[in-house]
Design an enzyme around this catalytic site. Sequence first.
Site, PDB file in Angstrom:
ATOM      1  N   LEU A   6       0.819  -1.218   0.000  1.00 44.79           N
ATOM      2  CA  LEU A   6       0.000   0.000   0.000  1.00 44.79           C
ATOM      3  C   LEU A   6       0.852   1.269   0.000  1.00 44.79           C
ATOM      4  O   LEU A   6       0.555   2.230  -0.729  1.00 44.79           O
ATOM      5  CB  LEU A   6      -0.898  -0.040   1.247  1.00 44.79           C
ATOM      6  N   VAL A   7       1.902   1.268   0.804  1.00 41.68           N
ATOM      7  CA  VAL A   7       2.691   2.503   0.929  1.00 41.68           C
ATOM      8  C   VAL A   7       3.577   2.768  -0.292  1.00 41.68           C
ATOM      9  O   VAL A   7       4.249   3.793  -0.353  1.00 41.68           O
ATOM     10  CB  VAL A   7       3.546   2.547   2.229  1.00 41.68           C
ATOM     11  N   ARG A  50       7.909  -0.025  16.918  1.00 37.30           N
ATOM     12  CA  ARG A  50       8.947   0.285  17.901  1.00 37.30           C
ATOM     13  C   ARG A  50       8.326   0.840  19.177  1.00 37.30           C
ATOM     14  O   ARG A  50       8.776   0.559  20.275  1.00 37.30           O
ATOM     15  CB  ARG A  50       9.940   1.306  17.334  1.00 37.30           C
ATOM     16  N   ARG A  57       2.229   6.765  -4.107  1.00 45.49           N
ATOM     17  CA  ARG A  57       2.826   8.042  -3.702  1.00 45.49           C
ATOM     18  C   ARG A  57       1.895   9.205  -3.961  1.00 45.49           C
ATOM     19  O   ARG A  57       1.468   9.884  -3.035  1.00 45.49           O
ATOM     20  CB  ARG A  57       4.143   8.250  -4.471  1.00 45.49           C
ATOM     21  N   ARG A  84      -5.171  -2.285  -7.394  1.00 37.26           N
ATOM     22  CA  ARG A  84      -5.282  -3.304  -6.343  1.00 37.26           C
ATOM     23  C   ARG A  84      -6.553  -4.132  -6.440  1.00 37.26           C
ATOM     24  O   ARG A  84      -6.700  -5.116  -5.711  1.00 37.26           O
ATOM     25  CB  ARG A  84      -5.170  -2.633  -4.963  1.00 37.26           C
ATOM     26  N   ARG A 128      11.038  -7.096  17.453  1.00 39.46           N
ATOM     27  CA  ARG A 128      10.216  -7.237  16.241  1.00 39.46           C
ATOM     28  C   ARG A 128      10.978  -7.843  15.068  1.00 39.46           C
ATOM     29  O   ARG A 128      10.385  -8.105  14.013  1.00 39.46           O
ATOM     30  CB  ARG A 128       9.657  -5.884  15.814  1.00 39.46           C
ATOM     31  N   HIS A 142      -7.105   5.230  -8.787  1.00 36.00           N
ATOM     32  CA  HIS A 142      -5.913   4.502  -9.238  1.00 36.00           C
ATOM     33  C   HIS A 142      -5.659   3.280  -8.337  1.00 36.00           C
ATOM     34  O   HIS A 142      -5.360   2.188  -8.820  1.00 36.00           O
ATOM     35  CB  HIS A 142      -4.706   5.446  -9.203  1.00 36.00           C
ATOM     36  N   SER A 180       3.301   2.222  15.145  1.00 33.99           N
ATOM     37  CA  SER A 180       4.750   2.008  15.241  1.00 33.99           C
ATOM     38  C   SER A 180       5.040   0.709  15.974  1.00 33.99           C
ATOM     39  O   SER A 180       4.626   0.525  17.122  1.00 33.99           O
ATOM     40  CB  SER A 180       5.383   3.177  16.008  1.00 33.99           C
TER      41      SER A 180
HETATM   42  C1  LIG Z   1       0.048  -6.578  -9.444  1.00 34.58           C
HETATM   43  C2  LIG Z   1       1.188  -5.721  -8.973  1.00 34.58           C
HETATM   44  C3  LIG Z   1       2.452  -6.234  -8.919  1.00 34.58           C
HETATM   45  C4  LIG Z   1       3.524  -5.452  -8.472  1.00 34.58           C
HETATM   46  N1  LIG Z   1       4.776  -5.993  -8.399  1.00 34.58           N
HETATM   47  C5  LIG Z   1       5.823  -5.241  -7.985  1.00 34.58           C
HETATM   48  C6  LIG Z   1       7.147  -5.771  -7.900  1.00 34.58           C
HETATM   49  O1  LIG Z   1       7.385  -6.930  -8.218  1.00 34.58           O
HETATM   50  N2  LIG Z   1       8.151  -4.982  -7.444  1.00 34.58           N
HETATM   51  C7  LIG Z   1       7.928  -3.685  -7.105  1.00 34.58           C
HETATM   52  O2  LIG Z   1       8.871  -2.987  -6.712  1.00 34.58           O
HETATM   53  N3  LIG Z   1       6.688  -3.153  -7.163  1.00 34.58           N
HETATM   54  C8  LIG Z   1       5.640  -3.890  -7.584  1.00 34.58           C
HETATM   55  N4  LIG Z   1       4.384  -3.342  -7.622  1.00 34.58           N
HETATM   56  C9  LIG Z   1       4.187  -1.952  -7.174  1.00 34.58           C
HETATM   57  C10 LIG Z   1       4.111  -0.996  -8.390  1.00 34.58           C
HETATM   58  O3  LIG Z   1       5.275  -1.029  -9.150  1.00 34.58           O
HETATM   59  C11 LIG Z   1       3.860   0.428  -7.895  1.00 34.58           C
HETATM   60  O4  LIG Z   1       4.942   0.864  -7.107  1.00 34.58           O
HETATM   61  C12 LIG Z   1       2.604   0.564  -7.075  1.00 34.58           C
HETATM   62  O5  LIG Z   1       1.554  -0.177  -7.638  1.00 34.58           O
HETATM   63  C13 LIG Z   1       2.207   2.035  -7.035  1.00 34.58           C
HETATM   64  O6  LIG Z   1       1.725   2.369  -8.323  1.00 34.58           O
HETATM   65  P1  LIG Z   1       1.989   3.738  -9.028  1.00 34.58           P
HETATM   66  O7  LIG Z   1       3.435   4.055  -9.038  1.00 34.58           O
HETATM   67  O8  LIG Z   1       1.266   3.718 -10.346  1.00 34.58           O
HETATM   68  O9  LIG Z   1       1.094   4.645  -8.056  1.00 34.58           O
HETATM   69  P2  LIG Z   1       1.336   6.054  -7.384  1.00 34.58           P
HETATM   70  O10 LIG Z   1       2.611   6.149  -6.674  1.00 34.58           O
HETATM   71  O11 LIG Z   1       0.093   6.210  -6.563  1.00 34.58           O
HETATM   72  O12 LIG Z   1       1.303   7.058  -8.570  1.00 34.58           O
HETATM   73  C14 LIG Z   1       0.138   7.301  -9.357  1.00 34.58           C
HETATM   74  C15 LIG Z   1       0.574   7.709 -10.743  1.00 34.58           C
HETATM   75  O13 LIG Z   1       1.227   8.977 -10.656  1.00 34.58           O
HETATM   76  C16 LIG Z   1       2.310   9.009 -11.578  1.00 34.58           C
HETATM   77  N5  LIG Z   1       3.569   9.162 -10.807  1.00 34.58           N
HETATM   78  C17 LIG Z   1       3.724   8.967  -9.462  1.00 34.58           C
HETATM   79  N6  LIG Z   1       4.984   9.225  -9.097  1.00 34.58           N
HETATM   80  C18 LIG Z   1       5.638   9.583 -10.228  1.00 34.58           C
HETATM   81  C19 LIG Z   1       6.973   9.959 -10.493  1.00 34.58           C
HETATM   82  N7  LIG Z   1       7.894  10.018  -9.546  1.00 34.58           N
HETATM   83  N8  LIG Z   1       7.291  10.240 -11.766  1.00 34.58           N
HETATM   84  C20 LIG Z   1       6.383  10.205 -12.747  1.00 34.58           C
HETATM   85  N9  LIG Z   1       5.092   9.834 -12.574  1.00 34.58           N
HETATM   86  C21 LIG Z   1       4.726   9.542 -11.324  1.00 34.58           C
HETATM   87  C22 LIG Z   1       2.267   7.710 -12.366  1.00 34.58           C
HETATM   88  O14 LIG Z   1       1.469   7.896 -13.519  1.00 34.58           O
HETATM   89  C23 LIG Z   1       1.550   6.770 -11.419  1.00 34.58           C
HETATM   90  O15 LIG Z   1       0.887   5.699 -12.044  1.00 34.58           O
HETATM   91  C24 LIG Z   1       3.302  -4.100  -8.065  1.00 34.58           C
HETATM   92  C25 LIG Z   1       2.007  -3.586  -8.119  1.00 34.58           C
HETATM   93  C26 LIG Z   1       0.949  -4.377  -8.570  1.00 34.58           C
HETATM   94  C27 LIG Z   1      -0.447  -3.777  -8.598  1.00 34.58           C
END
Ligand SMILES: Cc1cc2nc3c(=O)[nH]c(=O)nc-3n(C[C@H](O)[C@H](O)[C@H](O)COP(=O)(O)OP(=O)(O)OC[C@H]3O[C@@H](n4cnc5c(N)ncnc54)[C@H](O)[C@@H]3O)c2cc1C
Length: 304
Positions: A139-140, A154, A143, A254, A227, A249, A152
């Site tokens: 979840l975290v 801790r 961004r 999710r 922990r 999104h 926490s």
């Molecule tokens: C099925 C699944 C499998 C996954 N597997 C992996 C894995 O194996 N390893 C792993 O590390 N992660 C994994 N993830 C996490 C994934 O890569 C994303 O980090 C997470 O889903 C957050 O998505 P997001 O970056 O689109 O969303 P958010 O951070 O909420 O961003 C929303 C949107 O804003 C834009 N955005 C946000 N920040 C930026 C930026 N800095 N620059 C440009 N555009 C930006 C993008 O369009 C983005 O889609 C997985 C996620 C899913 C759903």
Amino acid sequence: MTQKEMFNGDETTRIRPPYLASPVYTTEGGVHYFKEPSVALVARPQVDLEAIRPFLESFPEEHGFTDYLSDPDYIPDAEAATKFAGQLCYMSLGPRRTKNANADRYFRNINESGHGSVYEHSNFSFLFWGVSRSLTHELVRHRAGFAFSQVSQRYVSGSLLRFCMRPEFQGDPELEESFFDDIENQYDFYHQTRERWETVLKTRLTPEVQKALGRSGLRKMMNQVARNSLPNCTEAPIYVTMNTRALRHFLNMRGSEFAETEIRALALKVCELVRIHVPNIFQDVSEKKLPDGSFGLNLQFPKV
Ligand SMILES: Cc1cc2nc3c(=O)[nH]c(=O)nc-3n(C[C@H](O)[C@H](O)[C@H](O)COP(=O)(O)OP(=O)(O)OC[C@H]3O[C@@H](n4cnc5c(N)ncnc54)[C@H](O)[C@@H]3O)c2cc1C
């Protein structure tokens, strides 16, 4: 019942409380665990359109902008805020604007055209509990438009440790039994480690240093060691705020069939709650049955 009462008043609370709470279970050894995530919609937008009256009145009367304040149809506050933001862009504030009665059409246009930035004006805050540390780790990763506050490990005492049983374990006696053994062992190991480390720490730190650290400083030093081997299935309650665009999104990513099953179950519950409060904005989101018989979410317009 009027639409306003349905969404806001006591009637809503009576008909649909703003939470979906799952029971807490206890193993024979006295360790608490969950089988499903729980969601509470703690905060949602409150809008006072009266505040824009002086702005509307500052234009010549012939434009009829004050008509904006006499729309007879109620829409939920999050939708009212979003709709005003969008209509301000084109100064569609007079009698010929799209009225609340056609809010569904208005939001369908927003979704179709991808002008989702107006969704960033409304925020929803949720408490998630009965969710595992592995779920919150995923979840975290979100961004843009998210804010998090998490219990926490801790600071908080190990007496509040609880665990989450994976959906896949449920219904299989062997997997369930091994889960119970595992969390009871983990619970004991945590407390034994903490006790041992407390003894060691107190021999390593002088009384002056211990005094300087204070009770909470010492507690953090003990808990951060104890922990160390807590499993991914440790419960990790978290308070999350998302703006509506981020929320859409989140539901898309999710609620997908590729999402991890526990977080998908959470997304389904979040969706169920928000659809009550902002039905027009989430009109394109539907549940879909997945090949394995479980459910996920489908957004007709995933990227707005
Ligand atoms: C099925 C699944 C499998 C996954 N597997 C992996 C894995 O194996 N390893 C792993 O590390 N992660 C994994 N993830 C996490 C994934 O890569 C994303 O980090 C997470 O889903 C957050 O998505 P997001 O970056 O689109 O969303 P958010 O951070 O909420 O961003 C929303 C949107 O804003 C834009 N955005 C946000 N920040 C930026 C930026 N800095 N620059 C440009 N555009 C930006 C993008 O369009 C983005 O889609 C997985 C996620 C899913 C759903």
